[in-house]
Design a protein around this motif. Structure first.
Motif, PDB file in Angstrom:
ATOM      1  N   TYR A 162       5.475  -5.821 -12.615  1.00  0.00           N
ATOM      2  CA  TYR A 162       6.820  -5.403 -12.201  1.00  0.00           C
ATOM      3  C   TYR A 162       7.806  -6.572 -12.282  1.00  0.00           C
ATOM      4  CZ  TYR A 162      10.602  -5.118  -8.830  1.00  0.00           C
ATOM      5  OH  TYR A 162      11.830  -5.214  -8.227  1.00  0.00           O
ATOM      6  N   GLU A 163       7.416  -7.739 -11.762  1.00  0.00           N
ATOM      7  CA  GLU A 163       8.323  -8.888 -11.785  1.00  0.00           C
ATOM      8  C   GLU A 163       8.622  -9.331 -13.213  1.00  0.00           C
ATOM      9  OE1 GLU A 163       7.659 -12.201  -9.268  1.00  0.00           O
ATOM     10  OE2 GLU A 163       8.374 -11.071  -7.533  1.00  0.00           O
ATOM     11  N   TRP A 164       7.652  -9.184 -14.097  1.00  0.00           N
ATOM     12  CA  TRP A 164       7.887  -9.531 -15.500  1.00  0.00           C
ATOM     13  C   TRP A 164       8.883  -8.561 -16.129  1.00  0.00           C
ATOM     14  CZ3 TRP A 164       5.026  -7.319 -20.075  1.00  0.00           C
ATOM     15  CH2 TRP A 164       5.410  -7.936 -21.271  1.00  0.00           C
ATOM     16  N   VAL A 165       8.700  -7.263 -15.885  1.00  0.00           N
ATOM     17  CA  VAL A 165       9.586  -6.253 -16.470  1.00  0.00           C
ATOM     18  C   VAL A 165      11.012  -6.421 -15.966  1.00  0.00           C
ATOM     19  CG1 VAL A 165      10.062  -3.770 -16.553  1.00  0.00           C
ATOM     20  CG2 VAL A 165       7.735  -4.591 -16.886  1.00  0.00           C
ATOM     21  N   LYS A 166      11.181  -6.656 -14.660  1.00  0.00           N
ATOM     22  CA  LYS A 166      12.533  -6.792 -14.111  1.00  0.00           C
ATOM     23  C   LYS A 166      13.210  -8.093 -14.533  1.00  0.00           C
ATOM     24  CE  LYS A 166      13.503  -7.940  -9.815  1.00  0.00           C
ATOM     25  NZ  LYS A 166      14.090  -9.296  -9.899  1.00  0.00           N
ATOM     26  N   SER A 167      12.416  -9.063 -15.012  1.00  0.00           N
ATOM     27  CA  SER A 167      12.969 -10.375 -15.346  1.00  0.00           C
ATOM     28  C   SER A 167      13.143 -10.591 -16.838  1.00  0.00           C
ATOM     29  CB  SER A 167      12.056 -11.478 -14.791  1.00  0.00           C
ATOM     30  OG  SER A 167      11.888 -11.351 -13.400  1.00  0.00           O
ATOM     31  N   ALA A 168      12.814  -9.607 -17.661  1.00  0.00           N
ATOM     32  CA  ALA A 168      12.845  -9.792 -19.112  1.00  0.00           C
ATOM     33  C   ALA A 168      13.790  -8.785 -19.767  1.00  0.00           C
ATOM     34  CB  ALA A 168      11.434  -9.633 -19.689  1.00  0.00           C
ATOM     35  N   GLY A 169      14.189  -9.104 -20.992  1.00  0.00           N
ATOM     36  CA  GLY A 169      14.999  -8.182 -21.779  1.00  0.00           C
ATOM     37  C   GLY A 169      16.478  -8.255 -21.436  1.00  0.00           C
ATOM     38  N   PRO A 177      15.956 -12.290 -13.212  1.00  0.00           N
ATOM     39  CA  PRO A 177      14.819 -13.079 -12.724  1.00  0.00           C
ATOM     40  C   PRO A 177      14.984 -13.634 -11.323  1.00  0.00           C
ATOM     41  CG  PRO A 177      16.132 -14.366 -14.246  1.00  0.00           C
ATOM     42  CD  PRO A 177      16.765 -13.008 -14.201  1.00  0.00           C
ATOM     43  N   TRP A 178      16.103 -13.303 -10.644  1.00  0.00           N
ATOM     44  CA  TRP A 178      16.273 -13.736  -9.264  1.00  0.00           C
ATOM     45  C   TRP A 178      15.575 -12.747  -8.328  1.00  0.00           C
ATOM     46  CZ3 TRP A 178      19.263 -15.053 -13.148  1.00  0.00           C
ATOM     47  CH2 TRP A 178      19.823 -16.341 -13.166  1.00  0.00           C
ATOM     48  N   GLY A 179      15.365 -13.157  -7.083  1.00  0.00           N
ATOM     49  CA  GLY A 179      14.732 -12.277  -6.104  1.00  0.00           C
ATOM     50  C   GLY A 179      13.249 -12.096  -6.336  1.00  0.00           C
ATOM     51  N   THR A 180      12.611 -13.066  -6.977  1.00  0.00           N
ATOM     52  CA  THR A 180      11.183 -12.962  -7.296  1.00  0.00           C
ATOM     53  C   THR A 180      10.358 -13.816  -6.330  1.00  0.00           C
ATOM     54  OG1 THR A 180      11.438 -14.776  -8.883  1.00  0.00           O
ATOM     55  CG2 THR A 180      11.615 -12.528  -9.740  1.00  0.00           C
ATOM     56  N   ALA A 219      16.733 -19.182 -17.631  1.00  0.00           N
ATOM     57  CA  ALA A 219      15.801 -18.384 -16.837  1.00  0.00           C
ATOM     58  C   ALA A 219      14.918 -17.490 -17.700  1.00  0.00           C
ATOM     59  CB  ALA A 219      16.582 -17.510 -15.834  1.00  0.00           C
ATOM     60  N   PHE A 220      15.070 -17.554 -19.025  1.00  0.00           N
ATOM     61  CA  PHE A 220      14.372 -16.609 -19.889  1.00  0.00           C
ATOM     62  C   PHE A 220      13.458 -17.320 -20.884  1.00  0.00           C
ATOM     63  CE2 PHE A 220      18.039 -14.367 -18.345  1.00  0.00           C
ATOM     64  CZ  PHE A 220      17.526 -13.120 -18.024  1.00  0.00           C
ATOM     65  N   GLN A 225      19.295 -20.714  -5.771  1.00  0.00           N
ATOM     66  CA  GLN A 225      18.421 -19.731  -6.417  1.00  0.00           C
ATOM     67  C   GLN A 225      18.379 -19.952  -7.923  1.00  0.00           C
ATOM     68  OE1 GLN A 225      19.080 -15.589  -5.336  1.00  0.00           O
ATOM     69  NE2 GLN A 225      19.321 -16.111  -3.173  1.00  0.00           N
ATOM     70  N   HIS A 226      19.545 -20.210  -8.517  1.00  0.00           N
ATOM     71  CA  HIS A 226      19.595 -20.457  -9.962  1.00  0.00           C
ATOM     72  C   HIS A 226      18.841 -21.740 -10.305  1.00  0.00           C
ATOM     73  CE1 HIS A 226      22.254 -20.452 -13.842  1.00  0.00           C
ATOM     74  NE2 HIS A 226      20.972 -20.608 -14.102  1.00  0.00           N
TER      75      HIS A 226
END
Length: 598
Positions: free
Chosen positions: A127-134, A139-142, A452-453, A485-486
């Motif tokens: 889930y964290e990978w999907v929400k952080s990619a594309g 990628p924040w809030g992980t 971040a990517f 966070q950044h």
């Protein structure tokens, strides 16, 4: 609890202890859920509240707030809700809803404790990978962003990336939650679950021990630089929303730069590079090169660079005009025509020591619905965006990777290539001239969101990056937690590729980070200041993560697909009985049950 663990206004660099408890309730809930609707709702609420609490500062993004906070929160929650369904798939069978079947002699492996724990851990990591990619990646809030205060654990990123950190934290939560279930459950009926939990806890302990040994070694490992670069990073702390000219920003940056150059001169040192933050120049290049040769009138930019005699990297924009072939109808005839299309790039601009504009790197990963507006070229959507939000155009993503070579100093650890290529076509004087040329360091300049990517940072490293210099502007958030966070997400890049990272931000967090994630030098947040630092450049090394990328995330994806396919089958012998025989067997069972009751 996850929101409290992520860098926030109370715990500026986060509180990782909370992550050890944050997912226990979620695991307990999923052991009680009996339908897909509840599964969706549980995870929808989990991800929605985490996003709103930890990323509330997105509301300060002026006209875009409806997208940056509203759309991102809803989108993240929908992704979370979908994964709630995925969590529940393996547990939804005709007989799994009956709790008595959990204690039967023959039961499916997917209802075993080991499977539940590993599936929960793998799916959340996925889930964290999907929400952080594309394109829509956030990628924040992980979980990994909450671990900054445990740098030894962060060293795992050089092997697995940030998802290895997430995997370990979620695995601990799942084991702890399972222990709670065992403690309050039926001790006699749950002997097999107890054994499974002990086994997986032992495996976790061994894995954690190995990661701690690796982390301690990497964190304390002495690293000797092969090159050095004295760089001045400027934090001008200007207001990004002011529509007026960039005059004040430039003059402030010039003043801060000159102060640091004078300080270096007093110690007999000279700057090798000056870096200003994202968006400090408002007029688009290359047409504005002439404009900045006389502007600002107090001290023209080109003249200032020539006077300090130092290469400079500025945040600005680039306009590119491309011709598009088309056709127009004139009466009854169709005539070929060409029209010009303008593309705008958020860019890092390089000036050489003589005050000449040399080239640019265009930001590759744009912020969705803020910098990148899908289908903005469609007239209806363009009109809607301009009327409702006041947006008339978006940025164009960069289409290439660009590196800047800047002169630097070599150290005693620098080793010349073992084999030297000799060009027989060159004269002896030309060869000697090349030998006396100063050494250079190859710099890549990811802009803001880029750092971040993986799909941006990894190709930059694999193509020869020796030093990452990130320019960014998060000052619009007005919150310290946003800046940190950044930074925390960006700092993982230094560990993943064992490469020094420099960040030059408008209001912070401006910092220099070494390959183990240690801060070499930094500036306070939301203050006008500059930093003059001797930046170490280390020998490039190919880490496991650099070589294989997000291999752990792909492994979790494979596990998920296998479990999804597996969920359509029940592995007890009773479920493989054909329908006719199954119905007969059902009748026999009913007769036996009625006799036993009598």
């Amino acid at each position: 609890m996850l929101s409290a663990a992520i860098p926030n206004e109370l715990y500026l660099f986060g509180c990782p202890v909370y992550t050890l408890l944050a997912f226990i309730p979620l695991y307990l809930i999923f052991n009680k859920i009996k339908d897909f609707k509840t599964a969706f709702l549980a995870f929808f609420l989990q991800t929605l509240t985490t996003h709103l609490i930890s990323s509330f500062w997105l509301a300060y993004f002026k006209d875009y707030a409806v997208f940056t906070l509203g759309a991102s929160a809803f989108g993240t929650a929908c992704i979370g809700g979908a994964f709630g369904l995925f969590f529940f798939i393996p547990y939804y069978t005709s007989d799994c809803q009956n709790k008595l079947n959990e204690y039967s002699i023959v039961f499916s492996l997917r209802r075993s404790t080991i499977f539940r724990i590993l599936y929960f851990t793998s799916t959340y990591t996925l889930y964290e990978w999907v929400k952080s990619a594309g394109f829509l990646g956030y990628p924040w809030g992980t979980v990994s962003s909450a671990m900054y205060k445990w740098p030894v654990i962060m060293q795992t990123a050089s092997i697995t990336g940030v998802y290895g950190v997430t995997f370990m934290v979620i695995l601990f939560n799942a084991i702890a939650a399972q222990c709670i279930l065992l403690y309050y459950g039926n001790q006699q009926l749950e002997k097999s679950k107890y054994k499974d939990t002990v086994q997986i806890a032992k495996c976790f302990g061994v894995l954690l021990l190995l990661l701690l040994i690796h982390g301690i070694y990497q964190y304390d490992k002495p690293r000797k630089p092969v090159k050095e670069l004295t760089a001045i990073t400027v934090q001008q702390n200007s207001d990004p929303w002011k529509a007026e000219s960039d005059k004040n920003s430039i003059l402030t940056s010039q003043k801060l730069t000159q102060e640091k150059i004078n300080e270096l001169a007093m110690t007999g040192r000279k700057a090798d590079l000056v870096v200003w933050s994202e968006g400090c120049l408002s007029h688009a290049f290359p047409t504005s090169e002439g404009y900045y040769s006389w502007y600002p009138t107090e001290k023209p930019l080109s003249q200032f660079v020539k006077e300090i005699n130092v290469p400079c990297i500025f945040g600005g924009s680039v306009i590119r005009r491309t011709k598009i072939a088309g056709a127009e109808t004139e009466g009854e005839q169709t005539v070929e025509s060409e029209r010009e299309r303008k593309e705008y790039f958020n860019s890092a601009l390089l000036y050489d020591a003589d005050g000449k504009y040399r080239g640019y790197y265009a930001k590759n990963h744009l912020v969705p619905f803020a910098e990148a507006l899908p289908f903005i070229e469609v007239p209806v959507i363009h009109a809607f965006m301009e009327k409702v939000v006041g947006i008339s155009a978006g940025w164009t993503p960069g289409d290439q990777y660009v590196f800047f070579n800047v002169p630097c100093r070599v150290t005693q650890n620098y080793k010349l290539p073992a084999v030297k290529n000799i060009d027989l076509n060159k004269t002896l004087s030309e060869q000697k001239k090349e030998e006396n040329m100063p050494a250079t360091v190859q710099i890549s300049t990811p802009i803001c969101f880029d750092d971040a990517f993986t799909d941006i940072m990894r190709p930059l490293f694999l193509n020869g990056t020796e030093l990452f210099i990130n320019i960014t502007d998060d000052s619009w958030s007005l919150k310290k937690s946003s800046e940190i966070q950044h930074f925390v997400i960006a700092s993982y890049s230094a560990i993943e590729y064992r490469t020094t990272l420099v960040r030059s931000a408008n209001a912070g967090y401006s910092v220099v980070v070494d390959p183990s994630g240690k801060v070499i030098a930094d500036l306070p947040l939301f203050e006008e200041d500059a930093l003059a630092t001797d930046i170490p450049v280390f020998q490039r090394q190919m880490t496991t993560y650099a070589r294989f990328g997000n291999w752990l995330a792909y492994l979790c994806l494979i596990i998920f697909f296998l479990c999804t396919i597996w969920s359509y089958f029940d592995f007890s012998p009773y479920d493989y009985i054909p329908s006719e025989r199954k119905s007969k067997k059902d009748k026999k069972k009913k007769k036996k049950n009625s006799k036993n009751k009598k």
